[in-house]
Every structure is written in C-alpha cells, then in structure tokens.
Write a protein that holds these residues in place. Structure first.
Motif, mmCIF file in Angstrom:
data_model
loop_
_atom_site.group_PDB
_atom_site.id
_atom_site.type_symbol
_atom_site.label_atom_id
_atom_site.label_comp_id
_atom_site.label_asym_id
_atom_site.label_seq_id
_atom_site.Cartn_x
_atom_site.Cartn_y
_atom_site.Cartn_z
ATOM 1 N N VAL A 189 0.970 -0.613 0.035
ATOM 2 C CA VAL A 189 -0.237 0.004 0.336
ATOM 3 C C VAL A 189 0.982 1.160 -0.178
ATOM 4 N N ILE A 190 0.959 1.747 -0.817
ATOM 5 C CA ILE A 190 1.315 3.561 -0.923
ATOM 6 C C ILE A 190 0.297 4.283 -0.404
ATOM 7 N N PHE A 191 0.825 5.094 0.750
ATOM 8 C CA PHE A 191 -0.630 6.651 1.282
ATOM 9 C C PHE A 191 -0.103 7.470 0.973
ATOM 10 N N GLY A 192 -0.715 8.103 -0.244
ATOM 11 C CA GLY A 192 -0.137 9.711 -0.115
ATOM 12 C C GLY A 192 -0.736 10.581 0.353
ATOM 13 N N ALA A 193 -0.218 11.433 1.606
ATOM 14 C CA ALA A 193 -1.439 12.470 2.115
ATOM 15 C C ALA A 193 -1.327 13.630 1.507
ATOM 16 N N MET A 194 -2.452 14.799 1.689
ATOM 17 C CA MET A 194 -1.663 16.481 1.080
ATOM 18 C C MET A 194 -2.637 17.039 1.369
ATOM 19 N N GLY A 195 -1.970 17.832 2.416
ATOM 20 C CA GLY A 195 -2.383 19.365 3.198
ATOM 21 C C GLY A 195 -3.459 18.535 3.978
ATOM 22 N N ILE A 196 -2.885 16.823 4.722
ATOM 23 C CA ILE A 196 -3.961 17.141 5.969
ATOM 24 C C ILE A 196 -2.925 17.567 7.448
ATOM 25 N N THR A 197 -4.224 17.536 8.099
ATOM 26 C CA THR A 197 -3.876 18.557 9.517
ATOM 27 C C THR A 197 -2.897 17.233 10.532
ATOM 28 N N GLN A 198 -2.257 17.811 10.854
ATOM 29 C CA GLN A 198 -1.522 17.312 11.981
ATOM 30 C C GLN A 198 -2.149 16.037 12.790
ATOM 31 N N GLU A 199 -3.771 16.479 13.082
ATOM 32 C CA GLU A 199 -4.554 15.422 14.565
ATOM 33 C C GLU A 199 -5.203 14.247 13.043
ATOM 34 N N GLU A 200 -4.629 14.797 11.664
ATOM 35 C CA GLU A 200 -5.038 13.317 10.372
ATOM 36 C C GLU A 200 -4.304 12.302 10.729
ATOM 37 N N ALA A 201 -3.275 13.199 10.484
ATOM 38 C CA ALA A 201 -1.424 12.452 9.959
ATOM 39 C C ALA A 201 -1.679 11.222 11.394
ATOM 40 N N ASN A 202 -1.267 12.223 12.986
ATOM 41 C CA ASN A 202 -1.320 11.275 13.851
ATOM 42 C C ASN A 202 -2.064 10.074 13.744
ATOM 43 N N GLU A 203 -3.463 9.970 13.893
ATOM 44 C CA GLU A 203 -4.290 9.152 12.947
ATOM 45 C C GLU A 203 -4.159 7.775 12.380
ATOM 46 N N PHE A 204 -3.504 8.353 11.495
ATOM 47 C CA PHE A 204 -3.451 7.951 10.417
ATOM 48 C C PHE A 204 -2.139 6.623 11.073
ATOM 49 N N MET A 205 -1.301 7.723 10.876
ATOM 50 C CA MET A 205 0.439 6.817 12.081
ATOM 51 C C MET A 205 0.252 5.611 12.761
ATOM 52 N N GLN A 206 -1.226 5.876 13.792
ATOM 53 C CA GLN A 206 -1.746 5.240 14.859
ATOM 54 C C GLN A 206 -2.086 3.776 14.722
ATOM 55 N N ASP A 207 -3.459 4.533 13.898
ATOM 56 C CA ASP A 207 -3.600 3.326 12.734
ATOM 57 C C ASP A 207 -2.431 1.868 12.450
ATOM 58 N N LEU B 226 1.981 -0.568 8.558
ATOM 59 C CA LEU B 226 2.796 0.056 8.283
ATOM 60 C C LEU B 226 3.835 -0.740 7.227
ATOM 61 N N GLU B 227 3.803 -1.939 7.725
ATOM 62 C CA GLU B 227 5.256 -3.104 7.177
ATOM 63 C C GLU B 227 5.218 -3.245 5.884
ATOM 64 N N ARG B 228 4.048 -3.073 5.638
ATOM 65 C CA ARG B 228 3.517 -3.270 3.919
ATOM 66 C C ARG B 228 3.385 -1.898 3.344
ATOM 67 N N SER B 229 3.688 -0.859 3.882
ATOM 68 C CA SER B 229 3.261 0.356 3.112
ATOM 69 C C SER B 229 4.552 1.199 3.166
ATOM 70 N N VAL B 230 4.520 2.836 2.244
ATOM 71 C CA VAL B 230 5.530 3.369 2.524
ATOM 72 C C VAL B 230 4.444 4.858 2.367
ATOM 73 N N VAL B 231 4.444 5.838 3.121
ATOM 74 C CA VAL B 231 3.659 6.645 3.641
ATOM 75 C C VAL B 231 4.309 8.282 2.968
ATOM 76 N N PHE B 232 3.440 8.794 2.173
ATOM 77 C CA PHE B 232 3.866 10.267 2.684
ATOM 78 C C PHE B 232 3.444 11.102 2.539
#
Length: 473
Positions: free
Chosen positions: A185-203, A210-216
C-alpha cells in the motif's frame, strides 16, 4: 553548474530569476539564502532570459542576495524495496527517524504514460473486506476508483480500513511460494492536518499495516507547492514496486481537493487566465497525468490500483474537481451524509456509486458465479425501497401493499446489516454474498426477477421468506 544572483521578483510560492542560457522545463533548482539555508525548487516556466521557479519549502527568507543554481536534471525519486515500512515527507525525505534511504535507482517523478497497446485489461478482483464495495462496486486490480466524500465525513476511516484489509484472494490461496506477487500500500497524504496524520500513523502502527506500506505526508502547514509533488513521488514508488518488483500496489491519495487547491494557488501566482471556478484550465490534463498512472502492463506480474479520495466542496458533485475526476476514473464510491448521521459505518451510498470494471472482475473463477445476479437484484430492491420511502412520507405505511412493505423492510435491513459493518470488520466475498442472500430471501421468490432460477433454487432461504410471512399475518 552556473550560479546566479539575479532574482528579480518573489510572488507567493514563485521566484523569478534572470538567466543567460537556456534552462529546461521541470529542472531542479537549489536556492541558497544569505543565511546559508538551501531550498529546493523546480522550473515552472522558462522563456528568453527569465525563469519562474516554484520553491518547495516556501519563499520565506529568500531575497535578491540569494543565489540560484540549476542542477541540469529533473526531479527524481530514490526508489528501493526498503521503502516499505517507511514514512516520508511530501518531498520524499524520511521523517520517521529511521536510517537514510540507500536507493537502488532514481526515477523521474513525471512518469511515462503506459502505452495503451501494452496495457492489460484489469479483471482480477481485489477484496477490500468492505461489503458495500466488494459486493456492489467491486474494485479490480489496475483500476482507479475514487471515493467522493464531503468535509467532516469519515472517508479517512474507510481509507484506513481498505489499506488494512485489502488482499488479492487467489494470491493467498496459492500460499507464500515464490510465484505469488506481494501486496503493498502506498499512502499519499496531501494537505491533511497534524491530527489526521497522527490518526493515520497510529492506525498503521497499531494494525501492523505499516510493514507493507510507504507513507508520504504533506501536512496542511507545509507549502502548497510541495503538494503538487507528493502524488507524483507516491506513484513513482508504486510503479517501481509494481513493474520492477512484481508487487500488487494499492495507492491511496487523500485529499485530491487539497492538491487541486494548490494548483489553483500556483496558477494565481503565475497570473494565468483562470478556468472554471478559478481552477487552471489544464487541471483536467494534470489530473489525468496522475490517474492514468494506474493499470497493468502485459508481461509484468505487478499492478497499480488507485483510490483517490476527494472532498466535494459544498457536497456538490458538479464541482470541477469531482466532475473532472469522474470523467477520467472508472467509477466512484459515494460517502453519504444522511447515512453517516444515522450512524452507518462506513456510510457508503451504493445507488450513485459505480465501478465500471466490476462486471469483468466478478463471476465464476474470480469471485462467485452468483455475484453479479445478487448484486443486480440488491441494487433493484434497494432502489425500489428508497422510492417507497418517499411515498410513505406522503401516504403512510398502512396504505402500502404487503409486497411494498417487504421492499421497505429490505431497504432498512440492507443499510443496517449489509452496508453497516463497522471499520474493524473484515468480510470475505463469500460472507458478503451470503449476507446478500439472507436479505434477498425476505422478498418473495417471484420478486427476484434478476437472478437465474437455478441460483434461486440453490441459495434462496425458504425459512426467511416464511418467517416474514408469519410476522405479516
């Protein structure tokens, strides 16, 4: 490599400099500020004697004394299989505290279009574990299927669920031999808030995805210009993993609305003639350059499947962003405000949703032979139930026939049991279709006019029909 100190103007994210030699379009630029900071940028426009440079880290601190160096190459993404499990910023630099990336290759982020003749038709099913998608709007490997949402709706939760649960069923059946392709999975996040970013990363970390993902990650307070690079970095990585390393890659891009706003901001800074609602006239071409980087190539094992997410301004699907996206992509999944307020998770409205490649990705040998019939019949029954809801508001339930009441009950149960499943439930395609049969068995057999009689004989639950009859009496 020449160095210039000829900056003439700074306008928003753009810097204009005079040059005395030809400079290539999209060329990478380094700008050194008087206090020693180095900023990266890219040539947006190159004409006789002057170039316009868009600066990725913002133009604060740049003045006429800054020096400009043209590197003579376009922007490249360092790629390697070791990117899996890493978190990068919007420009492709690691921000997870891990080691530096040692690339196997550096690939131009403006990808070459896939030659249509070399494309292989997408027709293998991807199981997302979400009934409203798998059962009714099936995602196929190599497809681009956007999620149309609105601000404040739980599209991020649905995106995370898809990222977490997606599998390629036949690969699993074949076991972990060397033949099967892996899923990434490649996850590209654009213009999201820090709160959303934290939610994504925690999940991602909590579920091991995360082991099979690359997050931008490009955050809301990062420069808008970087937003135009983030999806290209993500897609370049996806193409490398798919076509060089044989992965099946799912690319989730959120939020395309923020990307288009960045295009509009840069267009305004360049004083371009605006198109519809102030967006640049070339936005259609620009979006197509991103979306068309999905697909399969003949003779290659891997595939790139895209799920772009966009929030429709004012929930208006005629707005230029969803409108143009709908032209380019193969369908759309609608997130519905009414279903969300009723507490349905995920609140997918299947009626306006569509997967144009669904018919080729389902059926015997792919999902199940009864999949298409069950899906068609549920669509028809749910649509009829929706129409009857409007009628009930006018004439009341008592005025409806027994048959109509069954369709009304079907529509309610369809939302409560089929669409509603929560964000942590992973349903196999068998479970989804069996659930469909449970619901269709509420209806009298003669109402199932879109299903083959042999399939009705095999799967129709007589007792369901009888219990409904008994309660009606």
């Amino acid at each position: 490599m020449k160095e210039y100190q000829t900056i003439t103007e700074i306008s928003g994210p753009l810097v204009f400099a005079e040059v005395d030699e030809p400079v290539g379009y999209d060329e990478v630029v380094e700008i050194e500020t008087p206090n020693g900071d180095t900023r990266r940028g890219q040539v947006l426009e190159s004409s006789e004697g002057v170039v316009a440079i868009q600066v990725f880290e913002g133009t604060g601190g740049i003045d006429r004394n800054s020096s400009v160096r043209f590197l003579g190459e376009t922007m490249k993404m360092p790629v390697t299989e070791d990117l899996l499990g890493r978190v990068l910023d919007g420009s492709g630099n690691p921000i997870d505290g891990g080691p530096e990336i040692v690339p196997d290759d550096r690939i131009d982020i403006v990808g070459k279009a896939i030659n249509p003749y070399a494309r292989e038709y997408p027709e293998e099913f991807i199981q997302t574990g979400v009934s409203a998608i798998d059962g009714m709007n099936t995602l196929v490997r190599g497809q681009k299927l956007p999620i149309f949402s609105g601000s404040g709706l739980p599209h991020n939760e649905l995106a995370l669920q898809i990222a977490r649960q997606s599998t390629v069923p036949e690969e699993e059946e074949s076991g972990d031999d060397d033949e099967g392709s892996e899923f990434a999975v490649i996850f590209g996040a654009m213009g999201i808030t820090q709160e959303e970013a934290n939610e994504f990363m925690q999940d991602f970390e909590r579920t091991g995805a995360l082991e099979r993902s690359v997050v931008f990650m490009n955050l809301a307070d990062d420069p808008a210009v970087e937003r135009t690079v983030t999806p290209r970095m993500a897609l370049t990585t996806a193409e490398y993993l798919a076509f060089e390393k044989d992965y099946h890659v799912l690319v989730i891009l959120t939020d395309m609305t923020n990307y288009c706003e960045a295009l509009r901001e840069i267009g305004a800074a360049r004083e371009e003639v605006p198109g519809r609602r102030g967006y640049p006239g070339y936005m259609y071409t620009d979006l197509a350059q991103l979306y068309e980087r999905a697909g399969r190539i003949e003779g290659r094992e891997g595939s790139v499947t895209q799920i772009p997410i966009l929030t429709m301004p004012g929930d208006d699907d005629t707005h230029p962003i969803p409108d143009l996206t709908g032209y380019i992509t193969e369908g759309q999944i609608y997130i519905d405000r009414d279903l969300n307020s009723q507490g349905v998770e995920p609140p997918v409205n299947v009626l306006p949703s569509l997967s144009r490649l669904m018919d080729d990705g389902i059926g015997e040998g792919l999902t199940r032979e009864d999949h298409a019939d069950v899906s068609d019949q549920m669509y028809a029954a749910y649509a009829e139930g929706e129409d009857l809801r409007d009628l009930v508001n006018i004439v009341g339930r008592e005025a409806l026939s027994e048959r109509d009441n069954k369709f009304l009950d079907f529509a309610d149960r369809f939302e409560e049991e089929f669409v509603q499943q929560g964000y942590d439930t992973d349903r196999s395609i068998d479970e989804t279709i069996e659930l469909g049969w449970d619901l269709l068995s509420m209806l009298p057999k003669e109402a199932l006019n879109r299903i083959d009689e042999d399939l009705i004989a095999e799967h129709y639950r007589e007792e369901e029909g009888e219990t409904v009859e008994a309660t009606a009496d």
